[in-house]
Design an enzyme around this catalytic site. Structure first.
Site, PDB file in Angstrom:
ATOM      1  N   ARG A  45       0.815  -1.216   0.000  1.00 14.50           N
ATOM      2  CA  ARG A  45       0.000   0.000   0.000  1.00 14.50           C
ATOM      3  C   ARG A  45       0.853   1.273   0.000  1.00 14.50           C
ATOM      4  NH1 ARG A  45      -5.591  -0.221   1.665  1.00 14.50           N
ATOM      5  NH2 ARG A  45      -6.375  -2.063   0.641  1.00 14.50           N
ATOM      6  N   ASP A 101      -6.602  -3.549  -7.524  1.00 14.43           N
ATOM      7  CA  ASP A 101      -7.111  -4.158  -6.296  1.00 14.43           C
ATOM      8  C   ASP A 101      -7.315  -5.648  -6.529  1.00 14.43           C
ATOM      9  OD1 ASP A 101      -8.230  -3.123  -3.533  1.00 14.43           O
ATOM     10  OD2 ASP A 101      -9.476  -4.805  -4.172  1.00 14.43           O
ATOM     11  N   TYR A 134     -14.422 -12.741  -0.042  1.00 15.50           N
ATOM     12  CA  TYR A 134     -15.144 -11.495  -0.388  1.00 15.50           C
ATOM     13  C   TYR A 134     -16.335 -11.801  -1.302  1.00 15.50           C
ATOM     14  CZ  TYR A 134     -11.528  -8.468   1.607  1.00 15.50           C
ATOM     15  OH  TYR A 134     -10.675  -7.833   2.472  1.00 15.50           O
ATOM     16  N   ARG A 176      -6.701  10.946  -7.113  1.00 18.71           N
ATOM     17  CA  ARG A 176      -7.924  10.189  -6.791  1.00 18.71           C
ATOM     18  C   ARG A 176      -9.160  11.071  -6.982  1.00 18.71           C
ATOM     19  NH1 ARG A 176     -11.978   8.180  -4.471  1.00 18.71           N
ATOM     20  NH2 ARG A 176     -11.938   6.689  -2.768  1.00 18.71           N
ATOM     21  N   ARG A 222      -3.930   6.823   0.228  1.00 17.05           N
ATOM     22  CA  ARG A 222      -4.482   8.072   0.743  1.00 17.05           C
ATOM     23  C   ARG A 222      -3.595   8.820   1.730  1.00 17.05           C
ATOM     24  NH1 ARG A 222     -10.180   5.721   2.384  1.00 17.05           N
ATOM     25  NH2 ARG A 222      -8.839   3.908   2.507  1.00 17.05           N
TER      26      ARG A 222
HETATM   27  O1  CP3 Z   1      -0.095  -1.914  -2.369  1.00 13.11           O
HETATM   28  C1  CP3 Z   1      -0.335  -1.043  -3.230  1.00 13.11           C
HETATM   29  O2  CP3 Z   1       0.044   0.138  -3.116  1.00 13.11           O
HETATM   30  C2  CP3 Z   1      -1.018  -1.471  -4.539  1.00 13.11           C
HETATM   31  C3  CP3 Z   1      -2.425  -1.371  -4.627  1.00 13.11           C
HETATM   32  C4  CP3 Z   1      -3.321  -2.274  -3.789  1.00 13.11           C
HETATM   33  C5  CP3 Z   1      -4.566  -1.838  -3.278  1.00 13.11           C
HETATM   34  N1  CP3 Z   1      -5.200  -2.910  -2.702  1.00 13.11           N
HETATM   35  C6  CP3 Z   1      -5.096  -0.470  -3.415  1.00 13.11           C
HETATM   36  C7  CP3 Z   1      -6.238  -0.045  -2.596  1.00 13.11           C
HETATM   37  C8  CP3 Z   1      -3.183  -3.625  -3.427  1.00 13.11           C
HETATM   38  C9  CP3 Z   1      -2.006  -4.562  -3.669  1.00 13.11           C
HETATM   39  C10 CP3 Z   1      -4.390  -4.008  -2.747  1.00 13.11           C
HETATM   40  C11 CP3 Z   1      -4.644  -5.378  -2.263  1.00 13.11           C
HETATM   41  C12 CP3 Z   1      -5.866  -5.652  -1.485  1.00 13.11           C
HETATM   42  N2  CP3 Z   1      -7.128  -5.126  -1.662  1.00 13.11           N
HETATM   43  C13 CP3 Z   1      -5.935  -6.625  -0.461  1.00 13.11           C
HETATM   44  C14 CP3 Z   1      -4.801  -7.494  -0.008  1.00 13.11           C
HETATM   45  C15 CP3 Z   1      -3.853  -6.797   0.886  1.00 13.11           C
HETATM   46  C16 CP3 Z   1      -4.395  -6.429   2.240  1.00 13.11           C
HETATM   47  O3  CP3 Z   1      -4.576  -5.223   2.472  1.00 13.11           O
HETATM   48  O4  CP3 Z   1      -4.614  -7.337   3.058  1.00 13.11           O
HETATM   49  C17 CP3 Z   1      -7.265  -6.623   0.027  1.00 13.11           C
HETATM   50  C18 CP3 Z   1      -7.792  -7.491   1.135  1.00 13.11           C
HETATM   51  C19 CP3 Z   1      -8.005  -5.682  -0.745  1.00 13.11           C
HETATM   52  C20 CP3 Z   1      -9.463  -5.386  -0.660  1.00 13.11           C
HETATM   53  C21 CP3 Z   1      -9.728  -3.962  -0.336  1.00 13.11           C
HETATM   54  N3  CP3 Z   1      -9.414  -2.897  -1.147  1.00 13.11           N
HETATM   55  C22 CP3 Z   1     -10.368  -3.435   0.814  1.00 13.11           C
HETATM   56  C23 CP3 Z   1     -10.873  -4.265   1.976  1.00 13.11           C
HETATM   57  C24 CP3 Z   1     -10.428  -2.055   0.658  1.00 13.11           C
HETATM   58  C25 CP3 Z   1     -11.117  -1.045   1.557  1.00 13.11           C
HETATM   59  C26 CP3 Z   1     -10.374  -0.757   2.797  1.00 13.11           C
HETATM   60  C27 CP3 Z   1      -9.413   0.417   2.642  1.00 13.11           C
HETATM   61  O5  CP3 Z   1      -8.247   0.271   2.991  1.00 13.11           O
HETATM   62  O6  CP3 Z   1      -9.879   1.487   2.204  1.00 13.11           O
HETATM   63  C28 CP3 Z   1      -9.781  -1.722  -0.552  1.00 13.11           C
HETATM   64  C29 CP3 Z   1      -9.604  -0.367  -1.104  1.00 13.11           C
HETATM   65  C30 CP3 Z   1      -8.241   0.031  -1.573  1.00 13.11           C
HETATM   66  N4  CP3 Z   1      -7.367  -0.768  -2.287  1.00 13.11           N
HETATM   67  C31 CP3 Z   1      -7.653   1.311  -1.427  1.00 13.11           C
HETATM   68  C32 CP3 Z   1      -6.406   1.267  -2.068  1.00 13.11           C
HETATM   69  C33 CP3 Z   1      -5.412   2.382  -2.215  1.00 13.11           C
HETATM   70  C34 CP3 Z   1      -8.323   2.522  -0.767  1.00 13.11           C
HETATM   71  C35 CP3 Z   1      -9.297   3.123  -1.720  1.00 13.11           C
HETATM   72  C36 CP3 Z   1      -9.320   4.645  -1.771  1.00 13.11           C
HETATM   73  O7  CP3 Z   1      -8.361   5.298  -2.247  1.00 13.11           O
HETATM   74  O8  CP3 Z   1     -10.350   5.183  -1.386  1.00 13.11           O
END
Ligand code: CP3
Length: 348
Positions: free
Chosen positions: A33, A83, A159, A46, A37
């Site tokens: 990540r 994602d 999910y 974004r 944000r």
């Molecule tokens: O790591 C990185 O920088 C690359 C991008 C990336 C994202 N999600 C961007 C993201 C990667 C590799 C993921 C993987 C991901 N997504 C996982 C596995 C890793 C982990 O965190 O355990 C999972 C379980 C998800 C599912 C997911 N995506 C959830 C549950 C959420 C909402 C919770 C949150 O943190 O907001 C997301 C959204 C998400 N994925 C965001 C980002 C940058 C936030 C969205 C935003 O900008 O509003």
């Protein structure tokens, strides 16, 4: 006179060197990540994109946020901005990210619902992600690796079954009962993940990470059959088309079973969560991790101490510095810089 050795090391990625067990110029480092944000420049893009998914499927903007952290920090790799839920979305399930609530995904809980899903390979979503990969690769120097990724079948299935992030119990019940649709869903996700990762590699991803964030939900034969075997099958499937593509496995929360994950044929490195003690892994395993993302909220002094502890406990030839989970919202960008500086200082 030009120092050829230095040139050679600067033109190769330290991350790829460690993953393929070649001598590396330095301890490679990237953060889960790392785009997100906590960075003001991310928030600006974004906002321009609209929703999070609009950003994921806009190659110009997604490539821009993928490279943003490398402009700020001396990292060795970029991770594709997308994602893990792109796969079920590309299979035809509706998906929304509700502000502050996480994902809301259409559910799959029967063989009929599973049969209605499309293959991801030709989907608009995957084509856009692959355009992002190609565009990002063209913006990175040879010493910066581009990492692609997918979610592991268990985590993605959980999910798809729950319809979002709220409740994984219903998925666990289906796993324990070995419902026919559940087993078929896992198999289908193995096949789609192979196609998705191969498409990313064809577009320019130089390594891939498989995220099994909820692997720790399962134990015993369910852990074997729905976490370890499906990940092994993805690696084998990817290897058939891309024999040299390095694969990192991040199966969070499987504790002592990490050693079995480490033995997965073809896994080049094992990503470990903060709570896992790397000395429990066989000495020859390449380890990725595992600074506590909460330590970054505790300030620079704590970060300094934790970086020293982790770097001292891991041989830099077999260590990829990372966090134990993703960077948290609210992390100060300067503290991320302090982590990078502390690692580089430790290695001299
Ligand atoms: O790591 C990185 O920088 C690359 C991008 C990336 C994202 N999600 C961007 C993201 C990667 C590799 C993921 C993987 C991901 N997504 C996982 C596995 C890793 C982990 O965190 O355990 C999972 C379980 C998800 C599912 C997911 N995506 C959830 C549950 C959420 C909402 C919770 C949150 O943190 O907001 C997301 C959204 C998400 N994925 C965001 C980002 C940058 C936030 C969205 C935003 O900008 O509003």
């Amino acid at each position: 006179m030009v120092d050829m050795r230095r040139d050679a090391s600067a033109s190769r990625s330290a991350l790829l060197d460690v993953l393929t067990r070649r001598p590396a110029a330095r301890r490679p480092m990237w953060f889960m990540r790392q785009a997100g944000r906590y960075l003001p420049e991310y928030r600006a893009v974004r906002e321009k994109a609209g929703s999070f998914l609009d950003l994921c499927y806009n190659p110009e903007l997604a490539a821009e946020v993928t490279v943003q952290p490398l402009r700020r920090y001396d990292l060795d790799a970029a991770i594709l901005f997308a994602d893990i839920l792109v796969v079920p979305h590309a299979m035809g399930l509706s998906l929304k990210f509700e502000e502050g609530e996480g994902p809301v995904l259409q559910t799959v809980r029967s063989l009929d619902e599973l049969a209605a899903l499309k293959p991801v390979a030709q989907s608009h979503e995957v084509k856009q992600v692959c355009r992002t990969v190609a565009l990002t690769r063209s913006q990175l120097g040879p010493d910066k690796a581009l990492i692609g990724f997918c979610g592991a079948p268990w985590t993605v299935a959980s999910y798809m079954i729950a319809g979002g992030s709220s409740d994984r119990v219903v998925a666990k019940i289906a796993a324990y009962q070995r419902q026919d649709w559940f087993c078929a869903l896992i198999d289908r996700l193995v096949a789609e993940s192979v196609d998705y990762l191969c498409a990313q590699a064809d577009a320019g991803a130089q390594a891939v990470q498989i995220f099994d964030s909820w692997a720790g939900d399962l134990v015993g034969t369910e852990l074997d059959d729905f976490v370890l075997k499906p990940i092994g099958a993805i690696i084998a499937g990817v290897r058939r088309r891309h024999p040299d593509l390095p694969v990192i496995v991040f199966a969070r929360g499987i504790g002592a079973h990490q050693s079995r994950a480490a033995a997965l044929p073809g896994a080049n490195a094992i990503g470990i969560e903060t709570e896992f003690d790397p000395s429990l892994l066989p000495a020859d395993v390449v380890v990725q991790g595992n600074l506590d993302p909460v330590a970054l909220l505790a300030g620079e002094k704590v970060v300094q101490k934790e970086v020293e502890r982790i770097c001292a406990s891991l041989d830099r030839r077999r260590h990829i510095f990372n966090l134990g989970h993703g960077i948290r919202l609210g992390t100060e960008p300067a503290v991320v810089g302090a982590v990078v500086d502390a690692v580089r200082r430790f290695d001299g």
